[in-house]
Design a protein around this motif. Structure first.
Motif, PDB file in Angstrom:
ATOM      1  N   SER A   1       0.863  -1.189  -0.092  1.00 33.56           N
ATOM      2  CA  SER A   1      -0.163   0.041  -0.030  1.00 33.56           C
ATOM      3  C   SER A   1       1.036   1.165   0.188  1.00 33.56           C
ATOM      4  O   SER A   1       0.539   2.423  -0.535  1.00 33.56           O
ATOM      5  N   SER A   2       2.058   1.206   0.707  1.00 28.25           N
ATOM      6  CA  SER A   2       2.877   2.202   0.673  1.00 28.25           C
ATOM      7  C   SER A   2       3.703   2.388  -0.571  1.00 28.25           C
ATOM      8  O   SER A   2       4.178   3.447  -0.964  1.00 28.25           O
ATOM      9  N   LEU A   3       3.526   1.564  -1.395  1.00 28.10           N
ATOM     10  CA  LEU A   3       4.655   1.691  -2.790  1.00 28.10           C
ATOM     11  C   LEU A   3       3.641   1.993  -3.964  1.00 28.10           C
ATOM     12  O   LEU A   3       4.319   2.406  -4.918  1.00 28.10           O
ATOM     13  N   THR A   4       2.285   2.260  -3.822  1.00 29.85           N
ATOM     14  CA  THR A   4       1.430   2.384  -4.959  1.00 29.85           C
ATOM     15  C   THR A   4       1.757   3.682  -5.669  1.00 29.85           C
ATOM     16  O   THR A   4       1.842   3.849  -6.861  1.00 29.85           O
ATOM     17  N   ALA A   5       1.941   4.875  -4.854  1.00 25.05           N
ATOM     18  CA  ALA A   5       2.191   5.996  -5.324  1.00 25.05           C
ATOM     19  C   ALA A   5       3.666   6.288  -6.126  1.00 25.05           C
ATOM     20  O   ALA A   5       3.745   6.857  -7.071  1.00 25.05           O
ATOM     21  N   ASN A   6       4.665   5.275  -5.370  1.00 26.66           N
ATOM     22  CA  ASN A   6       6.069   5.422  -5.920  1.00 26.66           C
ATOM     23  C   ASN A   6       6.072   4.878  -7.310  1.00 26.66           C
ATOM     24  O   ASN A   6       6.999   5.173  -8.044  1.00 26.66           O
ATOM     25  N   ILE A   7       5.020   3.813  -7.688  1.00 27.16           N
ATOM     26  CA  ILE A   7       5.024   3.279  -8.852  1.00 27.16           C
ATOM     27  C   ILE A   7       4.256   4.154  -9.819  1.00 27.16           C
ATOM     28  O   ILE A   7       4.692   4.252 -10.875  1.00 27.16           O
ATOM     29  N   TYR A   8       3.470   4.990  -9.298  1.00 25.74           N
ATOM     30  CA  TYR A   8       2.553   5.866 -10.118  1.00 25.74           C
ATOM     31  C   TYR A   8       3.504   7.090 -10.676  1.00 25.74           C
ATOM     32  O   TYR A   8       3.589   7.542 -11.911  1.00 25.74           O
ATOM     33  N   PHE A   9       4.089   7.706  -9.704  1.00 23.78           N
ATOM     34  CA  PHE A   9       4.899   9.106  -9.855  1.00 23.78           C
ATOM     35  C   PHE A   9       5.873   9.137 -11.215  1.00 23.78           C
ATOM     36  O   PHE A   9       5.558   9.967 -12.104  1.00 23.78           O
ATOM     37  N   PRO A  10       6.531   8.057 -11.485  1.00 23.38           N
ATOM     38  CA  PRO A  10       7.498   8.116 -12.578  1.00 23.38           C
ATOM     39  C   PRO A  10       6.754   8.044 -14.040  1.00 23.38           C
ATOM     40  O   PRO A  10       7.378   8.172 -14.954  1.00 23.38           O
ATOM     41  N   LEU A  11       5.823   7.423 -13.813  1.00 24.56           N
ATOM     42  CA  LEU A  11       4.893   6.922 -15.026  1.00 24.56           C
ATOM     43  C   LEU A  11       3.593   7.741 -15.303  1.00 24.56           C
ATOM     44  O   LEU A  11       2.956   7.471 -16.244  1.00 24.56           O
ATOM     45  N   ILE A  12       3.738   9.031 -14.770  1.00 27.16           N
ATOM     46  CA  ILE A  12       2.445   9.763 -15.002  1.00 27.16           C
ATOM     47  C   ILE A  12       2.304  10.378 -16.415  1.00 27.16           C
ATOM     48  O   ILE A  12       1.154  10.009 -17.056  1.00 27.16           O
ATOM     49  N   ASP A  13       3.269  10.751 -17.028  1.00 29.01           N
ATOM     50  CA  ASP A  13       3.087  11.115 -18.409  1.00 29.01           C
ATOM     51  C   ASP A  13       2.661   9.851 -19.251  1.00 29.01           C
ATOM     52  O   ASP A  13       1.992  10.117 -20.196  1.00 29.01           O
ATOM     53  N   LEU A  14       3.604   8.948 -19.101  1.00 30.87           N
ATOM     54  CA  LEU A  14       3.242   7.793 -20.006  1.00 30.87           C
ATOM     55  C   LEU A  14       1.831   7.228 -19.878  1.00 30.87           C
ATOM     56  O   LEU A  14       1.165   6.876 -20.726  1.00 30.87           O
TER      57      LEU A  14
END
Length: 81
Positions: free
Chosen positions: A22-35
């Motif tokens: 649950s704590s890693l979900t945002a860390n996965i999203y952030f680098p891929l926002i534009d993609l």
């Protein structure tokens, strides 16, 4: 306790994994926002909204699960989750 040592170790591992995931979900999203915005043909703000809603629900969910675990016990609530 009715739990065997093996069951307790398994439960601890599963709960530890869930707390980490649950704590890693945002860390996965952030680098891929534009993609993700380009792939799903939505705006960057829409992707940011999904991250925000995820955090909001992570903050609100204990308000609902805590009373349920008081009433039904922790094990059924963990299994339902």
């Amino acid at each position: 306790t009715i739990w065997t040592t093996r069951d307790r170790v398994l439960l601890i591992c599963v709960l530890g994994y869930l707390a980490l995931a649950s704590s890693l979900t945002a860390n996965i999203y952030f680098p891929l926002i534009d993609l993700l915005a380009g792939h799903y043909d939505v705006s960057t703000q829409a992707i940011n909204l999904t991250i925000t809603l995820s955090f909001v629900f992570q903050g609100i969910a204990p308000s609902f699960w805590s009373p349920l675990s008081d009433y039904f016990g922790r094990c059924p609530v963990y299994l339902a989750t």
